[in-house]
Scaffold this active site. Structure first.
Site, PDB file in Angstrom:
ATOM      1  N   GLY A  70       0.810  -1.208   0.000  1.00  0.00           N
ATOM      2  CA  GLY A  70       0.000   0.000   0.000  1.00  0.00           C
ATOM      3  C   GLY A  70       0.836   1.246   0.000  1.00  0.00           C
ATOM      4  O   GLY A  70       2.036   1.221   0.302  1.00  0.00           O
ATOM      5  N   SER A  71       0.200   2.338  -0.347  1.00  0.00           N
ATOM      6  CA  SER A  71       0.890   3.626  -0.322  1.00  0.00           C
ATOM      7  C   SER A  71      -0.147   4.703  -0.085  1.00  0.00           C
ATOM      8  O   SER A  71      -1.343   4.520  -0.317  1.00  0.00           O
ATOM      9  CB  SER A  71       1.634   3.885  -1.632  1.00  0.00           C
ATOM     10  OG  SER A  71       0.729   3.909  -2.720  1.00  0.00           O
ATOM     11  N   GLY A  72       0.314   5.835   0.409  1.00  0.00           N
ATOM     12  CA  GLY A  72      -0.567   6.956   0.686  1.00  0.00           C
ATOM     13  C   GLY A  72       0.134   8.252   0.382  1.00  0.00           C
ATOM     14  O   GLY A  72       1.154   8.288  -0.319  1.00  0.00           O
ATOM     15  N   ALA A  73      -0.396   9.326   0.939  1.00  0.00           N
ATOM     16  CA  ALA A  73       0.150  10.648   0.661  1.00  0.00           C
ATOM     17  C   ALA A  73       1.536  10.823   1.261  1.00  0.00           C
ATOM     18  O   ALA A  73       2.323  11.626   0.776  1.00  0.00           O
ATOM     19  CB  ALA A  73      -0.793  11.717   1.200  1.00  0.00           C
ATOM     20  N   TYR A  74       1.845  10.085   2.331  1.00  0.00           N
ATOM     21  CA  TYR A  74       3.078  10.357   3.060  1.00  0.00           C
ATOM     22  C   TYR A  74       4.071   9.202   3.081  1.00  0.00           C
ATOM     23  O   TYR A  74       5.187   9.364   3.562  1.00  0.00           O
ATOM     24  CB  TYR A  74       2.749  10.735   4.508  1.00  0.00           C
ATOM     25  CG  TYR A  74       1.775  11.880   4.607  1.00  0.00           C
ATOM     26  CD1 TYR A  74       2.061  13.119   4.039  1.00  0.00           C
ATOM     27  CD2 TYR A  74       0.552  11.717   5.234  1.00  0.00           C
ATOM     28  CE1 TYR A  74       1.169  14.164   4.104  1.00  0.00           C
ATOM     29  CE2 TYR A  74      -0.357  12.770   5.312  1.00  0.00           C
ATOM     30  CZ  TYR A  74      -0.039  13.993   4.749  1.00  0.00           C
ATOM     31  OH  TYR A  74      -0.935  15.025   4.813  1.00  0.00           O
ATOM     32  N   GLY A  75       3.677   8.028   2.572  1.00  0.00           N
ATOM     33  CA  GLY A  75       4.618   6.932   2.631  1.00  0.00           C
ATOM     34  C   GLY A  75       4.128   5.677   1.930  1.00  0.00           C
ATOM     35  O   GLY A  75       3.000   5.600   1.453  1.00  0.00           O
ATOM     36  N   VAL A 110       4.111   1.271   2.231  1.00  0.00           N
ATOM     37  CA  VAL A 110       4.188   0.185   3.198  1.00  0.00           C
ATOM     38  C   VAL A 110       4.466  -1.121   2.470  1.00  0.00           C
ATOM     39  O   VAL A 110       3.853  -1.422   1.441  1.00  0.00           O
ATOM     40  CB  VAL A 110       2.882   0.061   4.010  1.00  0.00           C
ATOM     41  CG1 VAL A 110       2.997  -1.086   5.025  1.00  0.00           C
ATOM     42  CG2 VAL A 110       2.568   1.364   4.723  1.00  0.00           C
ATOM     43  N   ASP A 140      -1.968   3.468  10.626  1.00  0.00           N
ATOM     44  CA  ASP A 140      -1.437   4.535   9.778  1.00  0.00           C
ATOM     45  C   ASP A 140      -1.437   5.898  10.437  1.00  0.00           C
ATOM     46  O   ASP A 140      -2.249   6.764  10.159  1.00  0.00           O
ATOM     47  CB  ASP A 140      -2.198   4.624   8.465  1.00  0.00           C
ATOM     48  CG  ASP A 140      -1.412   5.453   7.450  1.00  0.00           C
ATOM     49  OD1 ASP A 140      -0.348   5.986   7.831  1.00  0.00           O
ATOM     50  OD2 ASP A 140      -1.853   5.567   6.313  1.00  0.00           O
TER      51      ASP A 140
END
Length: 339
Positions: free
Chosen positions: A23-28, A30, A149
């Site tokens: 997974g990934s998001g706005a800040y990092g 995983v 998160d």
């Protein structure tokens, strides 16, 4: 040990192997990995350029501090934190290791409708976690619920924007910055999750911020004049005052097949005025959760020193504090390390 994950170099100790992006998001980003020492699967998070700006650097420090502080069964724990950089001068990135949660609630709900008792249990666990850690974040299931998160973690009155929470679960005060946000935004999000678990449908599936607010007010009605006066944004006041008057709908008619206790709890949480919403602690004692409610097993959070929030430091100074946190972390006894 260096390995490439989706065109990004990951430098992790040899104890972690078989990295796979999850997974990934706005800040990092995983990755899952196998911890050869414990023989357990873990999740490793790498922050995107944590020191690119003052806001990002302080956010990274806050996330690390929160993860080290919180000790609760329903909040994800920090197993390890490390940096491949050999000194403070070369310090550019770091990684945080947490337990790997096998399934998230969204995937489970897509596969099957949750039984009533499971919904009650999961929601109890969610509120139990929010009571100790009001951070409004990712929700997952692995025979229990976990708040995950902390990349979205924030001080309740700073650096907040309308994009902190996925739109469908945003509290109305976030959408147009009505006022300073508090942990009550988490209560709103939790109520949206509860309604979705029961009905199998998103309660407020707005296409954009305007549509989101319209869908909310079609249920809650337009704000009372007393709430409008409390709004700290003149633009928000003007916008809301220009909306056509709508009356609050009867929740029992909107959710006719829902348990009356669940309807009552939703109605107490989905209030436009954040100061009137039920708190997580109050929600735990609601009759809907009576089967699982046990005050002795629902401890509050320990005193958390957030005095650093008022510090006026530059990027280098925040960076130094993060480096110190990493250097003093003991993965064998993470709760015994100095903070």
């Amino acid at each position: 040990m260096s390995t490439e994950v989706q065109k990004t170099t990951w430098d992790v100790p040899e104890r972690y192997e078989a990295l796979k992006p999850i997974g990934s998001g706005a800040y990092g980003t995983v990755c899952s990995a196998l911890d050869k020492q414990t023989k357990e699967k873990v999740a490793i998070k790498k922050l995107y350029r944590p020191f690119q700006s003052l806001i990002h650097t302080k956010r990274a420090y806050r996330e690390l501090r929160l993860l080290r502080h919180i000790e609760n069964d329903n909040v994800i724990s920090l197993l390890n934190v490390f940096t491949p950089d050999s000194s403070l001068e070369k310090f550019q990135t770091f990684y945080m290791v947490m337990p790997l949660v096998a399934q998230d609630l969204g995937h489970i709900m897509k596969k099957r409708r949750l039984a009533d008792r499971i919904v009650i249990y999961l929601f109890y666990q969610l509120l139990r976690g929010l009571k100790v850690s009001p951070l409004c974040l990712y929700f997952a299931v692995n025979n229990r619920s976990l708040i995950l998160d902390f990349g979205l973690a924030r001080h309740q009155e700073s650096e907040m924007t309308g994009y902190v929470v996925t739109r469908w679960y945003r509290a109305p005060e976030i959408i147009f910055n009505w006022m300073h946000y508090s942990q009550s935004v988490d209560v709103w999000s939790a109520a949206c999750i509860l309604a979705e678990m029961i009905t199998g449908k998103v309660v407020f599936p707005g296409h954009d911020s305007i549509d989101q607010l319209k869908k909310i007010m079609s249920l809650t009605g337009t704000p009372a004049s007393a709430l409008v006066q409390k709004m700290q944004s003149a633009d928000a006041q003007s916008y809301v005052q220009g909306l056509p008057l709508q009356k609050k709908k009867v929740f029992s008619e909107v959710f006719p097949s829902m348990d009356k206790k669940a309807v009552d709890l939703l109605e107490a949480m989905l209030l436009l005025d954040p100061e009137s919403r039920l708190t997580a602690a109050q929600g735990l004692s609601h009759p809907y959760l009576a089967e699982f409610h046990d005050p002795e097993s629902e401890p509050g959070s320990q005193a958390y020193d957030d005095s650093f929030e008022s510090l006026e430091l530059d990027i280098g100074e925040w960076k130094s504090l993060i480096h110190m946190e990493i250097m003093t972390f003991d993965p064998v006894n993470p709760r015994n390390t100095a903070m």
